[in-house]
Design a protein around this motif. Structure first.
Motif, PDB file in Angstrom:
ATOM      1  N   GLY A 137       0.849  -1.238   0.001  1.00  0.00           N
ATOM      2  CA  GLY A 137      -0.108   0.086   0.004  1.00  0.00           C
ATOM      3  C   GLY A 137       0.809   1.254  -0.064  1.00  0.00           C
ATOM      4  N   SER A 138       2.371   1.069  -0.328  1.00  0.00           N
ATOM      5  CA  SER A 138       3.056   2.401  -0.424  1.00  0.00           C
ATOM      6  C   SER A 138       2.884   3.094  -1.784  1.00  0.00           C
ATOM      7  N   LEU A 139       3.254   4.190  -2.011  1.00  0.00           N
ATOM      8  CA  LEU A 139       3.068   5.049  -3.125  1.00  0.00           C
ATOM      9  C   LEU A 139       4.028   4.602  -4.388  1.00  0.00           C
ATOM     10  N   ARG A 140       3.959   4.249  -5.281  1.00  0.00           N
ATOM     11  CA  ARG A 140       4.878   4.171  -6.397  1.00  0.00           C
ATOM     12  C   ARG A 140       4.911   4.907  -7.478  1.00  0.00           C
ATOM     13  N   THR A 141       3.743   5.753  -7.656  1.00  0.00           N
ATOM     14  CA  THR A 141       3.457   6.913  -8.648  1.00  0.00           C
ATOM     15  C   THR A 141       3.058   8.116  -7.933  1.00  0.00           C
ATOM     16  N   THR A 142       3.126   9.200  -8.697  1.00  0.00           N
ATOM     17  CA  THR A 142       2.752  10.514  -8.145  1.00  0.00           C
ATOM     18  C   THR A 142       1.245  10.610  -7.917  1.00  0.00           C
ATOM     19  N   GLY A 143       0.575   9.947  -8.808  1.00  0.00           N
ATOM     20  CA  GLY A 143      -0.954  10.180  -8.558  1.00  0.00           C
ATOM     21  C   GLY A 143      -1.403  11.274  -9.636  1.00  0.00           C
ATOM     22  N   THR A 144      -0.424  11.792 -10.395  1.00  0.00           N
ATOM     23  CA  THR A 144      -0.575  12.712 -11.496  1.00  0.00           C
ATOM     24  C   THR A 144       0.243  12.480 -12.657  1.00  0.00           C
ATOM     25  N   SER A 145       0.076  13.150 -13.645  1.00  0.00           N
ATOM     26  CA  SER A 145       1.034  12.960 -14.783  1.00  0.00           C
ATOM     27  C   SER A 145       2.313  13.424 -14.571  1.00  0.00           C
ATOM     28  N   ALA A 146       2.628  13.885 -13.309  1.00  0.00           N
ATOM     29  CA  ALA A 146       3.830  14.573 -13.137  1.00  0.00           C
ATOM     30  C   ALA A 146       4.921  13.438 -12.753  1.00  0.00           C
ATOM     31  N   VAL A 147       6.284  13.867 -12.992  1.00  0.00           N
ATOM     32  CA  VAL A 147       7.198  12.843 -12.333  1.00  0.00           C
ATOM     33  C   VAL A 147       7.978  13.401 -11.257  1.00  0.00           C
ATOM     34  N   ALA A 148       8.235  12.644 -10.559  1.00  0.00           N
ATOM     35  CA  ALA A 148       9.187  13.000  -9.145  1.00  0.00           C
ATOM     36  C   ALA A 148      10.523  12.415  -9.030  1.00  0.00           C
ATOM     37  N   LEU A 149      11.680  13.201  -9.090  1.00  0.00           N
ATOM     38  CA  LEU A 149      12.860  12.688  -8.658  1.00  0.00           C
ATOM     39  C   LEU A 149      13.134  12.522  -7.154  1.00  0.00           C
ATOM     40  N   THR A 150      13.611  11.419  -6.641  1.00  0.00           N
ATOM     41  CA  THR A 150      14.012  11.253  -5.093  1.00  0.00           C
ATOM     42  C   THR A 150      15.130  10.820  -5.152  1.00  0.00           C
ATOM     43  N   PHE A 151      16.002  11.295  -4.262  1.00  0.00           N
ATOM     44  CA  PHE A 151      17.312  11.120  -4.013  1.00  0.00           C
ATOM     45  C   PHE A 151      17.545  10.662  -2.390  1.00  0.00           C
ATOM     46  N   ASP A 152      18.210   9.436  -2.272  1.00  0.00           N
ATOM     47  CA  ASP A 152      18.309   8.722  -0.988  1.00  0.00           C
ATOM     48  C   ASP A 152      19.613   8.517  -0.532  1.00  0.00           C
ATOM     49  N   ASP A 153      19.686   8.145   0.686  1.00  0.00           N
ATOM     50  CA  ASP A 153      20.779   7.917   1.523  1.00  0.00           C
ATOM     51  C   ASP A 153      21.781   9.017   2.108  1.00  0.00           C
ATOM     52  N   GLY A 154      21.316  10.357   1.974  1.00  0.00           N
ATOM     53  CA  GLY A 154      22.065  11.447   2.191  1.00  0.00           C
ATOM     54  C   GLY A 154      21.568  11.892   3.431  1.00  0.00           C
ATOM     55  N   PRO A 155      22.141  13.127   3.833  1.00  0.00           N
ATOM     56  CA  PRO A 155      22.825  13.992   3.010  1.00  0.00           C
ATOM     57  C   PRO A 155      24.417  13.537   3.106  1.00  0.00           C
ATOM     58  N   SER A 156      25.084  13.594   1.975  1.00  0.00           N
ATOM     59  CA  SER A 156      26.155  13.392   1.842  1.00  0.00           C
ATOM     60  C   SER A 156      27.014  14.777   1.680  1.00  0.00           C
ATOM     61  N   PRO A 157      28.408  14.920   2.523  1.00  0.00           N
ATOM     62  CA  PRO A 157      29.030  16.182   2.304  1.00  0.00           C
ATOM     63  C   PRO A 157      29.615  16.407   1.078  1.00  0.00           C
ATOM     64  N   VAL A 158      29.866  15.383   0.358  1.00  0.00           N
ATOM     65  CA  VAL A 158      30.333  15.370  -1.056  1.00  0.00           C
ATOM     66  C   VAL A 158      29.580  15.529  -2.375  1.00  0.00           C
ATOM     67  N   TRP A 159      28.589  14.591  -2.039  1.00  0.00           N
ATOM     68  CA  TRP A 159      27.712  14.467  -3.405  1.00  0.00           C
ATOM     69  C   TRP A 159      26.420  15.214  -3.201  1.00  0.00           C
ATOM     70  N   THR A 160      25.814  15.465  -1.862  1.00  0.00           N
ATOM     71  CA  THR A 160      24.518  16.214  -1.934  1.00  0.00           C
ATOM     72  C   THR A 160      24.741  17.580  -2.569  1.00  0.00           C
ATOM     73  N   PRO A 161      25.993  18.441  -2.205  1.00  0.00           N
ATOM     74  CA  PRO A 161      25.769  19.740  -2.814  1.00  0.00           C
ATOM     75  C   PRO A 161      25.824  19.556  -4.160  1.00  0.00           C
ATOM     76  N   LYS A 162      26.720  18.764  -4.869  1.00  0.00           N
ATOM     77  CA  LYS A 162      26.782  18.635  -6.209  1.00  0.00           C
ATOM     78  C   LYS A 162      25.458  18.445  -6.941  1.00  0.00           C
ATOM     79  N   VAL A 163      24.532  17.479  -6.248  1.00  0.00           N
ATOM     80  CA  VAL A 163      23.269  17.259  -6.923  1.00  0.00           C
ATOM     81  C   VAL A 163      22.274  18.353  -6.676  1.00  0.00           C
ATOM     82  N   LEU A 164      22.389  19.187  -5.476  1.00  0.00           N
ATOM     83  CA  LEU A 164      21.807  20.546  -5.264  1.00  0.00           C
ATOM     84  C   LEU A 164      22.180  21.348  -6.358  1.00  0.00           C
TER      85      LEU A 164
END
Ligand SMILES: [Zn+2]
Length: 255
Positions: A64-91
């Motif tokens: 019963g978890s959510l695997r789609t946004t429920g609309t036509s829009a697409v969502a990007l999700t980023f896991d396992d941070g924050p990382s002092p090295v990579w999170t700033p680059k993704v941001l």
């Protein structure tokens, strides 16, 4: 490899090398739009509509978890941070393309890098609880333990960002159970799964991450990627192609 666009030369250094080449020209797809109401009902009708159209959405994912946004829009999700090295680059990449995403944060990392969490929030991204220590065996724990781990993580996020709302929980490994989903909802967090997983945490080449996301993303997709948990140079390199590609085809939303 030749850097094709001037804009790409302005991207943060160190986030992968030159942008990975995409597979050929993509088939033109109509840009997706969220549905909009066709008429404005009276205030009393409006109240009823809001009530009747916003029940806690039953999930279409595991337990019963959510695997789609429920609309036509697409969502990007980023896991396992924050990382002092990579999170700033993704941001920096998201900011460069004027995009927003959802960051699923590990409590231990939040405690260690609260300023990074504040920066994610200040940039307008959505914050998601990803457990205290990335417990993939949560379904085997007691209800009391699960509640405590989720509450503790949200408290750490709110300590880093006073007043922050944490409306999503993502179970590490996607190892959901109905009980975890229920507890998550009880704590005010929608259980957030995903529908597109390029397994970027395994560090496949950027071109594989790009091809996977391109071929699996459609209307309503929730895309799982990682800004933490290890060397994310391939993810960053892939994002330099994927962010402009996806934003041309879909409304990219934070959740
Ligand atoms: Zn994770």
């Amino acid at each position: 490899m030749v850097v094709a666009a001037l804009g790409l030369m302005l991207l943060p250094a160190g986030c992968g090398s030159a942008p990975a080449r995409a597979g050929g020209p993509a088939a033109a797809r109509p840009r997706a739009h969220s549905p909009s109401p066709t008429a404005s009902p009276s205030p009393s009708v409006q109240a009823k509509l809001v009530e009747s159209t916003t029940p806690p959405r039953g999930g279409d994912g595991p337990s019963g978890s959510l695997r789609t946004t429920g609309t036509s829009a697409v969502a990007l999700t980023f896991d396992d941070g924050p990382s002092p090295v990579w999170t700033p680059k993704v941001l920096a990449l998201l900011k460069h393309y004027h995009l927003h995403a959802t960051f699923c944060l590990i409590g231990e990392q939040v405690k260690e890098y609260p300023k990074l969490v504040a920066r994610i929030a200040a940039d307008g991204h959505t914050l998601c609880n990803h457990s205290w220590d990335h417990d993939e065996y949560m379904s085997q724990r007691s209800t009391k333990y699960i509640r405590s781990e989720l509450t503790r993580t949200t408290a750490a996020i709110r300590h880093a960002v006073p007043g922050a709302t944490v409306r999503y929980y993502r179970q590490p490994g996607g190892n959901w159970s109905k009980r975890i989903v229920r507890i998550s909802r009880t704590l005010g967090m929608a259980p957030l799964d995903w529908s597109v997983d390029p397994s970027d945490w395994q560090r496949p080449p950027a071109r594989s991450i790009i091809a996977n996301v391109k071929s699996h993303t459609g209307r309503g997709s929730i895309v799982l990627m990682h800004d933490g948990g290890g060397d994310r140079s391939h993810t960053c390199a892939a994002l330099r192609t994927l962010l402009p590609y996806l934003s041309r085809r879909y409304d990219l939303i934070r959740l």
